[in-house]
Motif scaffolding. Structure first.
Motif, mmCIF file in Angstrom:
data_model
loop_
_atom_site.group_PDB
_atom_site.id
_atom_site.type_symbol
_atom_site.label_atom_id
_atom_site.label_comp_id
_atom_site.label_asym_id
_atom_site.label_seq_id
_atom_site.Cartn_x
_atom_site.Cartn_y
_atom_site.Cartn_z
ATOM 1 N N ARG A 62 1.874 -1.319 -6.494
ATOM 2 C CA ARG A 62 3.887 -0.603 -6.148
ATOM 3 C C ARG A 62 4.000 -0.289 -5.502
ATOM 4 N NH1 ARG A 62 4.069 1.649 -12.032
ATOM 5 N NH2 ARG A 62 1.971 2.448 -11.269
ATOM 6 N N CYS A 63 3.998 0.455 -4.852
ATOM 7 C CA CYS A 63 3.613 1.024 -3.233
ATOM 8 C C CYS A 63 4.120 0.598 -2.035
ATOM 9 C CB CYS A 63 1.603 2.198 -3.360
ATOM 10 S SG CYS A 63 1.311 0.493 -1.561
ATOM 11 N N TRP A 64 4.139 -0.496 -2.023
ATOM 12 C CA TRP A 64 4.203 -1.602 -0.824
ATOM 13 C C TRP A 64 3.697 -1.508 0.244
ATOM 14 C CZ3 TRP A 64 8.438 -5.641 -1.531
ATOM 15 C CH2 TRP A 64 8.949 -5.297 -3.046
ATOM 16 N N CYS A 72 -2.956 -6.353 -3.897
ATOM 17 C CA CYS A 72 -2.950 -4.735 -3.915
ATOM 18 C C CYS A 72 -4.583 -4.803 -3.277
ATOM 19 C CB CYS A 72 -3.820 -4.155 -5.953
ATOM 20 S SG CYS A 72 -4.620 -2.271 -4.457
ATOM 21 N N HIS A 76 -2.404 1.992 -1.741
ATOM 22 C CA HIS A 76 -1.684 3.386 -2.218
ATOM 23 C C HIS A 76 -2.563 4.457 -2.365
ATOM 24 C CE1 HIS A 76 -4.567 1.101 -5.209
ATOM 25 N NE2 HIS A 76 -4.608 2.899 -5.811
ATOM 26 N N VAL A 87 1.170 6.535 -7.372
ATOM 27 C CA VAL A 87 0.934 5.128 -7.646
ATOM 28 C C VAL A 87 -0.132 4.209 -7.357
ATOM 29 C CG1 VAL A 87 1.382 4.895 -5.161
ATOM 30 C CG2 VAL A 87 2.977 3.327 -6.893
ATOM 31 N N LEU A 90 -0.835 -2.404 -10.402
ATOM 32 C CA LEU A 90 0.066 -3.403 -11.882
ATOM 33 C C LEU A 90 -1.097 -4.397 -11.584
ATOM 34 C CD1 LEU A 90 1.056 -4.231 -14.284
ATOM 35 C CD2 LEU A 90 2.135 -5.568 -12.283
#
Length: 94
Positions: A62-64, A72, A76, A87, A90
C-alpha cells in the motif's frame, strides 16, 4: 469575477488590499507510483479470490515502494522511517 465583485459595491483591488494574503506551504510533490502500469489512467489493485491464494496470508503493498509490487516486500518500513508515515501492507487471509 471582478465585475461580480465590483457590482456588489466594492472593487477587487480594495478587497485584496484589505485581506492579508496567506501563503500555502511549499511541498515537494513526489509520485507515489513511480513506475507500475504508467500507461493506465488509474491503477487499481485487481480483485483477488482469497480462496485461490497459495499462502495462508498474502501481503499486498500500500506504500507503492515495493520492488515486487503488488506484493509487499517490506519497503514500507524504510518509507515510514523516512517520512514518519505509518503505512503498512494489506494482508489477505485464506
Amino acid at each position: 469575477m471582478a465585475s461580480i465583485i465590483q457590482g456588489a459595491g466594492f472593487s477587487l483591488s480594495s478587497f485584496t488590499a484589505t485581506r492579508p494574503r496567506r501563503m500555502a506551504p511549499v511541498v515537494r510533490a513526489e509520485a507515489i507510483n513511480p513506475d507500475s502500469n504508467k500507461d493506465e489512467p488509474k491503477l487499481v489493485l485487481h480483485t483477488v479470490d482469497v480462496t485461490k491464494l497459495s499462502k495462508p496470508v498474502t501481503s499486498y503493498c500500500r506504500c507503492w515502494k515495493s520492488g515486487s509490487f503488488p506484493q509487499c516486500d517490506g519497503s514500507h518500513v524504510k518509507h515510514n522511517e523516512i517520512t514518519g508515515d505509518n503505512v503498512g501492507p494489506l494482508d489477505l487471509k485464506k
